[in-house]
Enzyme design. Sequence first.
Site, PDB file in Angstrom:
ATOM      1  N   MET A  91       0.817  -1.223   0.000  1.00 41.32           N
ATOM      2  CA  MET A  91       0.000   0.000   0.000  1.00 41.32           C
ATOM      3  C   MET A  91       0.849   1.272   0.000  1.00 41.32           C
ATOM      4  O   MET A  91       0.647   2.158   0.821  1.00 41.32           O
ATOM      5  CB  MET A  91      -0.952  -0.014   1.204  1.00 41.32           C
ATOM      6  CG  MET A  91      -1.907  -1.194   1.199  1.00 41.32           C
ATOM      7  SD  MET A  91      -2.853  -1.327  -0.326  1.00 41.32           S
ATOM      8  CE  MET A  91      -3.989   0.026  -0.099  1.00 41.32           C
ATOM      9  N   HIS A 110      -4.344  -5.984  -8.997  1.00 38.80           N
ATOM     10  CA  HIS A 110      -5.304  -4.933  -8.669  1.00 38.80           C
ATOM     11  C   HIS A 110      -6.710  -5.543  -8.654  1.00 38.80           C
ATOM     12  O   HIS A 110      -7.068  -6.287  -9.567  1.00 38.80           O
ATOM     13  CB  HIS A 110      -5.217  -3.816  -9.720  1.00 38.80           C
ATOM     14  CG  HIS A 110      -6.121  -2.673  -9.421  1.00 38.80           C
ATOM     15  ND1 HIS A 110      -5.823  -1.726  -8.462  1.00 38.80           N
ATOM     16  CD2 HIS A 110      -7.335  -2.334  -9.930  1.00 38.80           C
ATOM     17  CE1 HIS A 110      -6.810  -0.845  -8.405  1.00 38.80           C
ATOM     18  NE2 HIS A 110      -7.738  -1.192  -9.276  1.00 38.80           N
ATOM     19  N   GLU A 173     -10.390 -14.783  -3.969  1.00 37.20           N
ATOM     20  CA  GLU A 173     -10.259 -16.195  -4.336  1.00 37.20           C
ATOM     21  C   GLU A 173      -9.701 -16.331  -5.756  1.00 37.20           C
ATOM     22  O   GLU A 173      -8.841 -17.168  -6.030  1.00 37.20           O
ATOM     23  CB  GLU A 173     -11.655 -16.831  -4.246  1.00 37.20           C
ATOM     24  CG  GLU A 173     -11.660 -18.293  -3.931  1.00 37.20           C
ATOM     25  CD  GLU A 173     -13.091 -18.780  -3.772  1.00 37.20           C
ATOM     26  OE1 GLU A 173     -13.489 -19.628  -4.570  1.00 37.20           O
ATOM     27  OE2 GLU A 173     -13.798 -18.274  -2.871  1.00 37.20           O
TER      28      GLU A 173
HETATM   29  C1  GRF Z   1      -5.746  -7.626  -2.859  1.00 36.16           C
HETATM   30  O1  GRF Z   1      -7.110  -7.427  -3.021  1.00 36.16           O
HETATM   31  C2  GRF Z   1      -4.990  -7.011  -4.001  1.00 36.16           C
HETATM   32  O2  GRF Z   1      -5.681  -7.029  -5.208  1.00 36.16           O
HETATM   33  C3  GRF Z   1      -4.826  -5.597  -3.543  1.00 36.16           C
HETATM   34  O3  GRF Z   1      -4.611  -5.677  -2.151  1.00 36.16           O
HETATM   35  C4  GRF Z   1      -5.205  -6.875  -1.654  1.00 36.16           C
HETATM   36  C5  GRF Z   1      -4.120  -7.622  -0.940  1.00 36.16           C
HETATM   37  O4  GRF Z   1      -4.610  -8.721  -0.229  1.00 36.16           O
HETATM   38  N1  GRF Z   1      -3.765  -4.941  -4.276  1.00 36.16           N
HETATM   39  P1  GRF Z   1      -3.578  -9.739   0.443  1.00 36.16           P
HETATM   40  O5  GRF Z   1      -2.662  -8.922   1.350  1.00 36.16           O
HETATM   41  O6  GRF Z   1      -2.822 -10.417  -0.642  1.00 36.16           O
HETATM   42  O7  GRF Z   1      -4.435 -10.682   1.233  1.00 36.16           O
END
Ligand code: GRF
Length: 196
Positions: A91, A110, A173
């Site tokens: 992030m 994304h 998923e």
């Molecule tokens: C996912 O939805 C991805 O698309 C977005 O951030 C989320 C990350 O989830 N960029 P995780 O940390 O992999 O569980």
Amino acid sequence: MTKKVAIFISGSGSNMVALVKSMQTLQFALPTLVLSNKRDAIGLNKAKDLKIPTVCIEAEKLAGCDLNFEAAIQKELENFNIDIICLAGFMRVLSSKFVDFWQGKILNIHPSLLPKYIGLNTHERVLENHEEVTGCTVHEVTRKLDCGRILGQATVPIFPDDNVEAIKSRVLEKEHMLYPKTLEQFCLGRSDLIIM
Ligand code: GRF
């Protein structure tokens, strides 16, 4: 030569786990490093359980600007001889300088069908706009946020009584299938678009 992959996370790291497991099983690349910009990222513990080296570099803890943060990241990537970076819920926006250096070797996932819904809160906006489908996209990272070459996309349906949480988990998923498959093709040098 087997490519060494670093995965950047900030949170739960569920995509990171899917990527690592798929590399460990299919051996198309070596999961070499998990890097977080958050010390409390749950994904760090998951990476440790998977026996993947981890580093945490928190920008706030480094005096000065983003360039110090990225220089620290770059140093780790060089220490581990990383070839490919996968952003997976990382992030933080990376600078043009960093992205240019890694051009063609840095991917992101994304949670929307790009080019629709660039940026944050994708599922909220999908619901507001009464979309009938959404999904996820794996793309190359370039200077322009969420706009690099699309490598893979998976769609999921939206149901009439859906809410953000339900869509999020349905999309996630699919992410766990799409990202490993797309990374595999990418590592093998195949450029065909993956559609799921
Ligand atoms: C996912 O939805 C991805 O698309 C977005 O951030 C989320 C990350 O989830 N960029 P995780 O940390 O992999 O569980």
